[in-house]
Write a protein that holds these residues in place. Structure first.
Motif, PDB file in Angstrom:
ATOM      1  N   ASN A  37       0.830  -1.217   0.000  1.00  0.00           N
ATOM      2  CA  ASN A  37       0.000   0.000   0.000  1.00  0.00           C
ATOM      3  C   ASN A  37       0.857   1.257   0.000  1.00  0.00           C
ATOM      4  O   ASN A  37       0.559   2.216  -0.716  1.00  0.00           O
ATOM      5  N   GLU A  75     -10.169   0.193  -3.753  1.00  0.00           N
ATOM      6  CA  GLU A  75     -10.416   0.452  -2.321  1.00  0.00           C
ATOM      7  C   GLU A  75      -9.900   1.823  -1.875  1.00  0.00           C
ATOM      8  O   GLU A  75      -9.839   2.106  -0.681  1.00  0.00           O
ATOM      9  N   ASP A  77     -11.097   4.783  -1.787  1.00  0.00           N
ATOM     10  CA  ASP A  77     -11.987   5.641  -0.987  1.00  0.00           C
ATOM     11  C   ASP A  77     -11.885   5.343   0.503  1.00  0.00           C
ATOM     12  O   ASP A  77     -12.184   6.194   1.337  1.00  0.00           O
ATOM     13  N   ASN A  78     -11.473   4.139   0.858  1.00  0.00           N
ATOM     14  CA  ASN A  78     -11.371   3.729   2.259  1.00  0.00           C
ATOM     15  C   ASN A  78      -9.976   3.928   2.838  1.00  0.00           C
ATOM     16  O   ASN A  78      -9.734   3.595   3.993  1.00  0.00           O
ATOM     17  N   LEU A  79      -9.063   4.454   2.049  1.00  0.00           N
ATOM     18  CA  LEU A  79      -7.673   4.591   2.465  1.00  0.00           C
ATOM     19  C   LEU A  79      -7.512   5.837   3.333  1.00  0.00           C
ATOM     20  O   LEU A  79      -7.665   6.959   2.862  1.00  0.00           O
ATOM     21  N   LYS A  80      -7.225   5.618   4.597  1.00  0.00           N
ATOM     22  CA  LYS A  80      -7.122   6.743   5.537  1.00  0.00           C
ATOM     23  C   LYS A  80      -5.856   6.626   6.372  1.00  0.00           C
ATOM     24  O   LYS A  80      -5.310   5.552   6.565  1.00  0.00           O
ATOM     25  N   GLU A  81      -5.427   7.790   6.865  1.00  0.00           N
ATOM     26  CA  GLU A  81      -4.315   7.846   7.805  1.00  0.00           C
ATOM     27  C   GLU A  81      -4.699   8.870   8.866  1.00  0.00           C
ATOM     28  O   GLU A  81      -5.013  10.016   8.544  1.00  0.00           O
ATOM     29  N   ASP A  83      -7.448   8.969  10.490  1.00  0.00           N
ATOM     30  CA  ASP A  83      -8.846   9.291  10.200  1.00  0.00           C
ATOM     31  C   ASP A  83      -9.032  10.321   9.096  1.00  0.00           C
ATOM     32  O   ASP A  83     -10.092  10.911   8.959  1.00  0.00           O
ATOM     33  N   ASN A  85      -8.453  11.078   4.812  1.00  0.00           N
ATOM     34  CA  ASN A  85      -8.159  10.442   3.532  1.00  0.00           C
ATOM     35  C   ASN A  85      -6.721  10.748   3.115  1.00  0.00           C
ATOM     36  O   ASN A  85      -6.241  11.864   3.308  1.00  0.00           O
ATOM     37  N   GLU A  89     -10.299  14.459  -2.613  1.00  0.00           N
ATOM     38  CA  GLU A  89     -11.381  13.929  -3.450  1.00  0.00           C
ATOM     39  C   GLU A  89     -11.023  14.039  -4.932  1.00  0.00           C
ATOM     40  O   GLU A  89     -11.233  13.112  -5.713  1.00  0.00           O
ATOM     41  N   THR A  92      -8.309  11.505  -5.782  1.00  0.00           N
ATOM     42  CA  THR A  92      -8.899  10.169  -5.823  1.00  0.00           C
ATOM     43  C   THR A  92      -9.600   9.925  -7.153  1.00  0.00           C
ATOM     44  O   THR A  92      -9.430   8.864  -7.776  1.00  0.00           O
ATOM     45  N   LYS A  96      -8.585   7.173 -10.035  1.00  0.00           N
ATOM     46  CA  LYS A  96      -9.555   6.183 -10.534  1.00  0.00           C
ATOM     47  C   LYS A  96      -9.659   6.211 -12.057  1.00  0.00           C
ATOM     48  O   LYS A  96     -10.041   5.221 -12.673  1.00  0.00           O
TER      49      LYS A  96
END
Length: 198
Positions: A37, A75, A77-81, A83, A85, A89, A92, A96
């Motif tokens: 990742n 995945e 959209d769920n990638l956080k550090e 809490d 992103n 946006e 991202t 994509k």
């Protein structure tokens, strides 16, 4: 001059990088990222910076790391550090929309003047991802001078190496056989002629 020509946009130039090896590449992996990742985060940060719109994920005799990169994007959209992103946006959405395709490196004869095998790159339409394992890797065989032929898929390549050295575990056998498994131009031409889908 006609308005039709005055209003046309002309050529649009896009940046592509069709040879991107990843962390855990089958040969000469020198990436320092602690995990896959983290590697992907660095890869896409650089792609955003350089405005790359197409990336060929490259590896020897495999599309596994290509699949891992595609999973990362799916995945994202769920990638956080902490809490938050990792990417904005807009970043991202740009990531994509990067066209990612598999680039498989094969080793083939004839060898060069220095005795090294020639690398050939096979770029695939991602729409055929599900059939590459069976219709490509499972269709080409190599005997390494023995009476038995081995398929170009992972299991076949491991079996080939273990037929020459039974002391190796699967991972060591796979890494070693990448340097010795050879395909011929004739095998590739036969496969291409027999499967126009590719």
């Amino acid at each position: 001059m006609s308005n039709q020509y005055l209003n046309s946009k002309g050529s649009i130039w896009r940046k592509w990088d069709l040879q991107v090896h990843t962390k855990d590449t089958a040969k000469n992996d020198q990436f320092k990222s602690p995990g896959f990742n983290e590697f992907c985060i660095a890869l896409f940060r650089k792609a955003l910076e350089k405005e790359i719109v197409t990336i060929g994920i490259t590896d020897y005799f495999s599309i596994e790391n290509y699949k891992r990169v595609k999973k990362f994007v799916a995945e994202i959209d769920n990638l956080k550090e902490n809490d938050k992103n990792i990417f904005s946006e807009q970043e991202t959405e740009t990531i994509k929309n990067i066209f990612i395709l598999p680039n498989v490196v094969l080793r083939m004869m004839p060898s060069t003047d220095s005795g090294r095998l020639v690398n050939i790159h096979c770029l695939f339409n991602p729409e055929f991802e599900s059939s590459i394992e069976n219709d490509f890797f499972g269709s080409i065989e190599y005997s390494a001078g023995s009476s038995q032929s081995f398929k170009m898929n992972r299991a076949g390549m491991i079996s080939l190496c273990k037929s020459l050295d039974r002391n190796l575990n699967d991972e060591a056998a796979y890494k070693k056989v990448i340097n010795t498994f050879v395909v011929s131009h004739g095998d590739l031409q036969k496969l291409y002629d027999g499967n126009k889908e590719f």
